[in-house]
Design a protein around this motif. Sequence first.
Motif, PDB file in Angstrom:
ATOM      1  N   GLY A 171     -30.150   9.012   1.383  1.00 42.41           N
ATOM      2  CA  GLY A 171     -30.241   8.262   2.631  1.00 42.41           C
ATOM      3  C   GLY A 171     -30.259   9.079   3.897  1.00 42.41           C
ATOM      4  O   GLY A 171     -30.310   8.531   5.000  1.00 42.41           O
ATOM      5  N   VAL A 172     -30.204  10.405   3.766  1.00 42.03           N
ATOM      6  CA  VAL A 172     -30.247  11.261   4.953  1.00 42.03           C
ATOM      7  C   VAL A 172     -31.680  11.311   5.484  1.00 42.03           C
ATOM      8  O   VAL A 172     -32.616  11.582   4.733  1.00 42.03           O
ATOM      9  CB  VAL A 172     -29.754  12.683   4.621  1.00 42.03           C
ATOM     10  CG1 VAL A 172     -29.912  13.610   5.824  1.00 42.03           C
ATOM     11  CG2 VAL A 172     -28.298  12.646   4.164  1.00 42.03           C
ATOM     12  N   THR A 173     -31.828  11.069   6.775  1.00 46.81           N
ATOM     13  CA  THR A 173     -33.171  11.092   7.391  1.00 46.81           C
ATOM     14  C   THR A 173     -33.262  12.093   8.541  1.00 46.81           C
ATOM     15  O   THR A 173     -34.266  12.130   9.250  1.00 46.81           O
ATOM     16  CB  THR A 173     -33.544   9.705   7.936  1.00 46.81           C
ATOM     17  OG1 THR A 173     -32.651   9.347   9.007  1.00 46.81           O
ATOM     18  CG2 THR A 173     -33.494   8.642   6.849  1.00 46.81           C
ATOM     19  N   PHE A 174     -32.237  12.921   8.724  1.00 45.76           N
ATOM     20  CA  PHE A 174     -32.154  13.799   9.893  1.00 45.76           C
ATOM     21  C   PHE A 174     -31.905  15.226   9.414  1.00 45.76           C
ATOM     22  O   PHE A 174     -30.865  15.522   8.815  1.00 45.76           O
ATOM     23  CB  PHE A 174     -30.998  13.323  10.777  1.00 45.76           C
ATOM     24  CG  PHE A 174     -30.878  13.984  12.118  1.00 45.76           C
ATOM     25  CD1 PHE A 174     -31.975  14.527  12.776  1.00 45.76           C
ATOM     26  CD2 PHE A 174     -29.648  14.037  12.756  1.00 45.76           C
ATOM     27  CE1 PHE A 174     -31.852  15.118  14.025  1.00 45.76           C
ATOM     28  CE2 PHE A 174     -29.500  14.619  14.003  1.00 45.76           C
ATOM     29  CZ  PHE A 174     -30.610  15.161  14.637  1.00 45.76           C
ATOM     30  N   PHE A 175     -32.886  16.114   9.669  1.00 43.77           N
ATOM     31  CA  PHE A 175     -32.817  17.485   9.167  1.00 43.77           C
ATOM     32  C   PHE A 175     -32.951  18.465  10.329  1.00 43.77           C
ATOM     33  O   PHE A 175     -33.890  18.378  11.117  1.00 43.77           O
ATOM     34  CB  PHE A 175     -33.902  17.715   8.120  1.00 43.77           C
ATOM     35  CG  PHE A 175     -33.732  16.830   6.916  1.00 43.77           C
ATOM     36  CD1 PHE A 175     -32.883  17.200   5.890  1.00 43.77           C
ATOM     37  CD2 PHE A 175     -34.385  15.611   6.843  1.00 43.77           C
ATOM     38  CE1 PHE A 175     -32.695  16.375   4.794  1.00 43.77           C
ATOM     39  CE2 PHE A 175     -34.210  14.768   5.749  1.00 43.77           C
ATOM     40  CZ  PHE A 175     -33.358  15.150   4.716  1.00 43.77           C
ATOM     41  N   ASP A 176     -32.013  19.408  10.393  1.00 41.94           N
ATOM     42  CA  ASP A 176     -31.903  20.313  11.537  1.00 41.94           C
ATOM     43  C   ASP A 176     -32.226  21.739  11.124  1.00 41.94           C
ATOM     44  O   ASP A 176     -31.629  22.277  10.195  1.00 41.94           O
ATOM     45  CB  ASP A 176     -30.484  20.247  12.100  1.00 41.94           C
ATOM     46  CG  ASP A 176     -30.318  21.114  13.333  1.00 41.94           C
ATOM     47  OD1 ASP A 176     -30.570  20.613  14.441  1.00 41.94           O
ATOM     48  OD2 ASP A 176     -29.946  22.298  13.192  1.00 41.94           O
ATOM     49  N   THR A 177     -33.155  22.359  11.845  1.00 42.15           N
ATOM     50  CA  THR A 177     -33.538  23.739  11.605  1.00 42.15           C
ATOM     51  C   THR A 177     -33.702  24.439  12.948  1.00 42.15           C
ATOM     52  O   THR A 177     -33.347  23.894  13.988  1.00 42.15           O
ATOM     53  CB  THR A 177     -34.832  23.801  10.747  1.00 42.15           C
ATOM     54  OG1 THR A 177     -35.182  25.171  10.523  1.00 42.15           O
ATOM     55  CG2 THR A 177     -35.994  23.093  11.422  1.00 42.15           C
ATOM     56  N   ALA A 178     -34.205  25.669  12.940  1.00 44.25           N
ATOM     57  CA  ALA A 178     -34.415  26.414  14.182  1.00 44.25           C
ATOM     58  C   ALA A 178     -35.222  27.663  13.894  1.00 44.25           C
ATOM     59  O   ALA A 178     -35.160  28.219  12.790  1.00 44.25           O
ATOM     60  CB  ALA A 178     -33.080  26.805  14.829  1.00 44.25           C
ATOM     61  N   GLU A 179     -35.943  28.127  14.914  1.00 44.58           N
ATOM     62  CA  GLU A 179     -36.627  29.412  14.800  1.00 44.58           C
ATOM     63  C   GLU A 179     -35.623  30.509  14.452  1.00 44.58           C
ATOM     64  O   GLU A 179     -35.887  31.372  13.606  1.00 44.58           O
ATOM     65  CB  GLU A 179     -37.332  29.744  16.114  1.00 44.58           C
ATOM     66  CG  GLU A 179     -38.088  31.072  16.063  1.00 44.58           C
ATOM     67  CD  GLU A 179     -38.515  31.566  17.439  1.00 44.58           C
ATOM     68  OE1 GLU A 179     -39.586  32.190  17.506  1.00 44.58           O
ATOM     69  OE2 GLU A 179     -37.788  31.332  18.418  1.00 44.58           O
ATOM     70  N   LEU A 180     -34.450  30.478  15.071  1.00 47.57           N
ATOM     71  CA  LEU A 180     -33.430  31.501  14.842  1.00 47.57           C
ATOM     72  C   LEU A 180     -33.040  31.596  13.377  1.00 47.57           C
ATOM     73  O   LEU A 180     -32.796  32.690  12.856  1.00 47.57           O
ATOM     74  CB  LEU A 180     -32.196  31.190  15.689  1.00 47.57           C
ATOM     75  CG  LEU A 180     -30.970  32.091  15.467  1.00 47.57           C
ATOM     76  CD1 LEU A 180     -31.264  33.520  15.916  1.00 47.57           C
ATOM     77  CD2 LEU A 180     -29.755  31.536  16.196  1.00 47.57           C
ATOM     78  N   TYR A 181     -32.968  30.481  12.679  1.00 50.38           N
ATOM     79  CA  TYR A 181     -32.492  30.484  11.300  1.00 50.38           C
ATOM     80  C   TYR A 181     -33.477  31.185  10.353  1.00 50.38           C
ATOM     81  O   TYR A 181     -33.107  31.537   9.238  1.00 50.38           O
ATOM     82  CB  TYR A 181     -32.247  29.067  10.795  1.00 50.38           C
ATOM     83  CG  TYR A 181     -31.331  28.247  11.677  1.00 50.38           C
ATOM     84  CD1 TYR A 181     -30.459  28.847  12.583  1.00 50.38           C
ATOM     85  CD2 TYR A 181     -31.349  26.852  11.617  1.00 50.38           C
ATOM     86  CE1 TYR A 181     -29.642  28.089  13.398  1.00 50.38           C
ATOM     87  CE2 TYR A 181     -30.521  26.089  12.420  1.00 50.38           C
ATOM     88  CZ  TYR A 181     -29.677  26.707  13.313  1.00 50.38           C
ATOM     89  OH  TYR A 181     -28.873  25.951  14.121  1.00 50.38           O
ATOM     90  N   GLY A 182     -34.701  31.372  10.826  1.00 47.22           N
ATOM     91  CA  GLY A 182     -35.688  32.107  10.041  1.00 47.22           C
ATOM     92  C   GLY A 182     -35.986  33.464  10.607  1.00 47.22           C
ATOM     93  O   GLY A 182     -37.013  34.073  10.291  1.00 47.22           O
ATOM     94  N   MET A 183     -35.069  33.964  11.496  1.00 47.86           N
ATOM     95  CA  MET A 183     -35.214  35.290  12.104  1.00 47.86           C
ATOM     96  C   MET A 183     -36.572  35.466  12.782  1.00 47.86           C
ATOM     97  O   MET A 183     -37.176  36.542  12.746  1.00 47.86           O
ATOM     98  CB  MET A 183     -35.002  36.391  11.061  1.00 47.86           C
ATOM     99  CG  MET A 183     -33.555  36.561  10.641  1.00 47.86           C
ATOM    100  SD  MET A 183     -32.883  35.164   9.688  1.00 47.86           S
ATOM    101  CE  MET A 183     -33.513  35.558   8.052  1.00 47.86           C
TER     102      MET A 183
END
Length: 329
Positions: free
Chosen positions: A47-59
Motif C-alpha cells: 500500500g505504499v505509494t510514496f517513494f523518496d530518492t535524490a541525486e545525492l543518494y546516487g553520488m
Amino acid sequence: MQQRALGQHGLEVSELGLGTMGMTMAYGPGGDRDDSVAVIRRAHELGVTFFDTAELYGMGKGLNEQIVGEAVAPFRDEVVIATKFGFSFDADGNRTGMDSRPEHIREVAERSLKWLGTDVIDVLYQHRVDPDVPIEDVAGAVRALIDEGKVRYFGLSEAGPQIIRRAHAVQAVSVLQTEYSVFERQVEAEILPVLRELGIGFVPYSPLGRGFLTGDVKPAEEYDEGDFRRTNPRFQGENYRRNKEAIDRLSELAESKGITTPQLALAWLLAQGDDIAPIPGTRSPKRLEENVGAAEVELTADDLDRIQQIVPEGAAGARYAEGAVPVWE
C-alpha cells in the motif's frame, strides 16, 4: 494504508512512504540492486505509494534513482516519486559543494527524469538551502519546470521559517522534508507552526532515529568505516548510554501494547497530525512489513503522555557531527 494530503495543491501520498537512501549510501555498503528493487515493489504491494530518492543518494551518477525508476516502472502511474537537487559532485561521485543555480537545477532535473525513466517528477525538493543562491531564484527555476510539465510539486528540505516563506511567495511549496522523530523534536517549536499556517505538508525523514528507534543498535565505534552512525554524536559515549536507556523504556511500552518499538515510534509520528507522512527507510522485507504495520496502531492519550515523559526533548546529542551537511537556518 490510508492516503494523506500534503499541502493544498493536490499532492496525496500513503501515510507511510519509503526512503531509499540506505539502499546505496550512508549505512554501510549499499545493498544488492535486485534486492532493493524487490523491497520497493513489496512496499507497493503493501500500500505504499510514496517513494523518496535524490541525486545525492546516487553520488551524482543516478545509482539510487535508477533503482527507484526500475522498481516502480510497472506501476508508475500509481505512485509518487520525490527526488532532490542541490549538490555538485566530482567525476568520482564525491560531493564537492552546494549548487542550486537555476541552470544547474534544470540539468539535475533532466538527468533525474532520465534516470527515473519517467516524463515527470512528482515532487522536486531543494535538498539543502544554498547560501549563494537566493531562494527566490530557486523557487523560480522549479516554477518554470512545473509550467513545462516536468515537475508537479515543489518541496524544500531542511529550510527554516524565513526561507520557507520567501520560497512560498514565488512558487507554492507543497511539502517540507526535515528530520523528525521521537528522538528529534527541533521542528516542533518553529517549523510545524509555519507549515500549518501556509498549508504545507510535512515529510519526516529518519523517523526511526537513524536506526536507534529500531532497538537494533550499538555504540558508534562498532559500526563499519563509512557508516554514518560511526561519527554521529547520538551513538557516542554518554549520549549513547542515555539514548539506549530511553529506547529500553520505549520498548517496554511497545511490548505492553503488543507492538514493536519501531511501530510505536512511527505511530507516534502519525499521531502528530494528518499532514505528516514519514518515510522510514529499509533494505529488509521483514523490516518493511513491520514498519507498514505501524499504520494500524492506535495510540491512546495515555500512551502519548508516557512517550513524552520518556523523551521530553528528544535524544541526547546533536543530530549531525560538527561540520557535516548543513541543516536549516
